[in-house]
Design a protein around this motif. Structure first.
Motif, PDB file in Angstrom:
ATOM      1  N   VAL A  10      -2.737  -0.793   4.236  1.00 55.73           N
ATOM      2  CA  VAL A  10      -3.618  -0.155   5.085  1.00 55.73           C
ATOM      3  C   VAL A  10      -3.233   1.249   4.627  1.00 55.73           C
ATOM      4  N   GLU A  11      -4.075   1.981   4.560  1.00 52.87           N
ATOM      5  CA  GLU A  11      -4.591   3.287   3.934  1.00 52.87           C
ATOM      6  C   GLU A  11      -5.953   4.276   4.626  1.00 52.87           C
ATOM      7  N   THR A  12      -4.518   5.448   5.223  1.00 46.89           N
ATOM      8  CA  THR A  12      -5.673   6.401   5.813  1.00 46.89           C
ATOM      9  C   THR A  12      -6.121   7.490   5.386  1.00 46.89           C
ATOM     10  N   VAL A  13      -7.520   7.582   5.651  1.00 44.33           N
ATOM     11  CA  VAL A  13      -8.351   8.422   4.393  1.00 44.33           C
ATOM     12  C   VAL A  13      -8.751   9.281   6.171  1.00 44.33           C
TER      13      VAL A  13
ATOM     14  N   ALA B 270      -9.039  -1.003   9.678  1.00 41.97           N
ATOM     15  CA  ALA B 270      -7.412  -2.002   9.823  1.00 41.97           C
ATOM     16  C   ALA B 270      -7.297  -2.272  10.918  1.00 41.97           C
ATOM     17  N   ALA B 271      -6.995  -1.940  12.024  1.00 42.29           N
ATOM     18  CA  ALA B 271      -6.419  -1.860  13.350  1.00 42.29           C
ATOM     19  C   ALA B 271      -8.298  -1.433  14.417  1.00 42.29           C
ATOM     20  N   ASP B 272      -7.818  -1.540  15.535  1.00 34.27           N
ATOM     21  CA  ASP B 272      -8.448  -1.297  16.154  1.00 34.27           C
ATOM     22  C   ASP B 272      -8.409   0.113  16.767  1.00 34.27           C
ATOM     23  N   LEU B 273      -9.636   0.734  16.984  1.00 31.44           N
ATOM     24  CA  LEU B 273      -9.659   2.660  17.769  1.00 31.44           C
ATOM     25  C   LEU B 273     -10.090   2.463  18.410  1.00 31.44           C
TER      26      LEU B 273
ATOM     27  N   VAL C 170      -8.509   2.283   6.988  1.00 31.37           N
ATOM     28  CA  VAL C 170      -8.811   1.328   6.977  1.00 31.37           C
ATOM     29  C   VAL C 170      -7.749   0.335   5.111  1.00 31.37           C
ATOM     30  N   VAL C 171      -8.343  -0.352   5.363  1.00 30.94           N
ATOM     31  CA  VAL C 171      -7.816  -1.177   4.856  1.00 30.94           C
ATOM     32  C   VAL C 171      -8.169  -0.211   2.800  1.00 30.94           C
ATOM     33  N   ARG C 172      -7.186  -1.235   1.786  1.00 33.41           N
ATOM     34  CA  ARG C 172      -6.986   0.001   0.571  1.00 33.41           C
ATOM     35  C   ARG C 172      -8.367  -1.166   0.228  1.00 33.41           C
TER      36      ARG C 172
END
Length: 402
Positions: A23-26, A37-40, A171-173
């Motif tokens: 996972v990475e944060t953008v 990547a995870a539930d929002l 999000v998924v990288r």
């Protein structure tokens, strides 16, 4: 032709090898097309206040039971500029769409049913309690589940995440996919070339397929047909932390096909080589350290078709997305002969008949070096191994390319 791996089994092995990327944060502004990547969850309520759904006047419904009636104007409420007072009996506030409903008001009269005068407004029709007001939290409340993991962030999803106060998003990288073209005969577009050389074209088409699938292409250039040149190129792919290395050409059995020996010297674990597929029989799959190896044929058409069949599903699997093959029924426009033991992907033009069904017209020449027909094709007729001859008008399966 004995010992060729069936296409379905090759695809199953390739997908089974995949692990979802980390996972990475953008920034939300750059998250379009990425995989959540995870539930929002919502970080705030929307709308955060009771808001007017129309231009008009905020009133108390009890004040407009008997009409016509005149109410005293005490102010206005606009989007971003709320009325700060409290609405009392016999009063009205000019209000605009999206503006907060003043405290004390419970309904909005649309302006078409009013006549404004000097410091007052005349109401011509009665209004039901709560009419023309969007309640606070009508869309969602704080803590509501808005988007589930593995959602591809399309325009509506991005807007929803923004409304829920998410400036960044997990999000998924993107899988990193290195592309290595091989062969002494290759030069890049625009470079000087000898009469016995051709332009390297596969990598450009593959890079776009990778982008469309959600991956990040890394072009590591052209390697000459020498073991040391190939070894250096493999090091470049490893140093780039590629998740997948796609090699183009050099994986067959000729004297100049050195990709497999170069990979073996580096310690590649070979899963399979050669599948019952046309075009693309000399397809290779294995692993070098943590990098997956997908060896595609050098012929441009073969490499691009194999990328649609195998590389896109692999990238999807690494993004945590399911593999759903886009097969659709169509009617053949021409007769087709019997197929041999390989699964055949026939370039075709797919059109829609006036009756609504699809019609597949195969191109007359299927040579795997001919990019022009592939560029004109918008689908592939998929013919199973040992499929019998088929007459025009019979049903076939087509895999859509665009």
């Amino acid at each position: 032709m004995t010992g060729l791996l069936p296409v379905d089994e090759a695809l199953r092995r390739i997908i089974a090898s995949a692990q979802t990327a980390e996972v990475e944060t953008v920034p939300l502004a750059t998250a379009g097309g990425r995989v959540l990547a995870a539930d929002l969850l919502a970080k705030r309520q929307q709308p955060p206040f009771a808001a007017s759904a129309m231009d008009g006047y905020a009133v108390r419904a009890a004040d407009v039971v008997n009409v016509p009636v005149s109410l005293r104007l005490v102010g206005q409420s606009a989007a971003g500029h709320a009325f700060s007072g409290v609405l009392n009996a016999g009063e009205a506030v000019r209000i605009f769409t999206g503006a907060p409903v003043p405290e004390g008001a419970d309904s909005v009269v649309i302006q078409e049913n009013t006549v404004a005068g000097d410091g007052e407004v005349s109401i011509a029709q009665t209004i039901a309690f709560g009419r023309n007001i969007r309640k606070a939290g009508l869309d969602f409340d704080e803590g509501d589940l808005l988007l589930r993991a593995k959602r591809v962030l399309d325009p509506a999803a991005l807007a929803l995440a923004a409304a829920a106060d998410h400036p960044t998003i997990d999000v998924v990288r993107k899988p990193r996919v290195a592309i290595l073209a091989t062969g002494d005969e290759l030069v890049m577009p625009g470079e000087k070339y000898r009469p016995d050389q051709i332009i390297s074209s596969n990598s450009f088409g593959l890079a776009q397929i990778i982008r469309q699938a959600g991956g990040h292409p890394i072009d590591i250039g052209i390697a000459e047909d020498r073991l040391d040149a190939l070894s250096d190129a493999l090091d470049r792919a490893l140093n780039a932390n590629a998740d997948i290395l796609v090699t183009l050409g050099g994986a067959s059995v000729g004297d100049h096909d050195l990709v497999q020996p170069a990979l073996a010297a580096k310690g590649m674990e070979l899963d399979f080589w050669k599948i019952a597929l046309r075009p693309g029989k000399p397809l290779m799959f294995g692993r070098l350290q943590d990098m997956k190896i997908l060896g595609l044929p050098g012929n441009p058409v073969s490499s691009l078709i194999c990328a649609h069949i195998f590389l896109m599903p692999l990238i999807h699997a690494m993004l945590g997305l399911p593999h759903v093959q886009d097969l659709r029924p169509a009617l053949l426009a021409t007769d087709m002969g019997a197929n041999d033991q390989r699964q055949d992907y026939v370039r075709a033009r797919i059109t829609k008949a006036p009756e609504g069904h699809l019609v597949a017209t195969p191109f007359p020449v299927q040579d795997s070096s001919m990019l022009k027909f592939l560029a004109e094709a918008n689908g592939l007729i998929v013919r199973e191994p040992h499929a019998p001859a088929a007459k025009a008008g019979s049903t076939c399966n087509v895999m859509m390319l665009r």
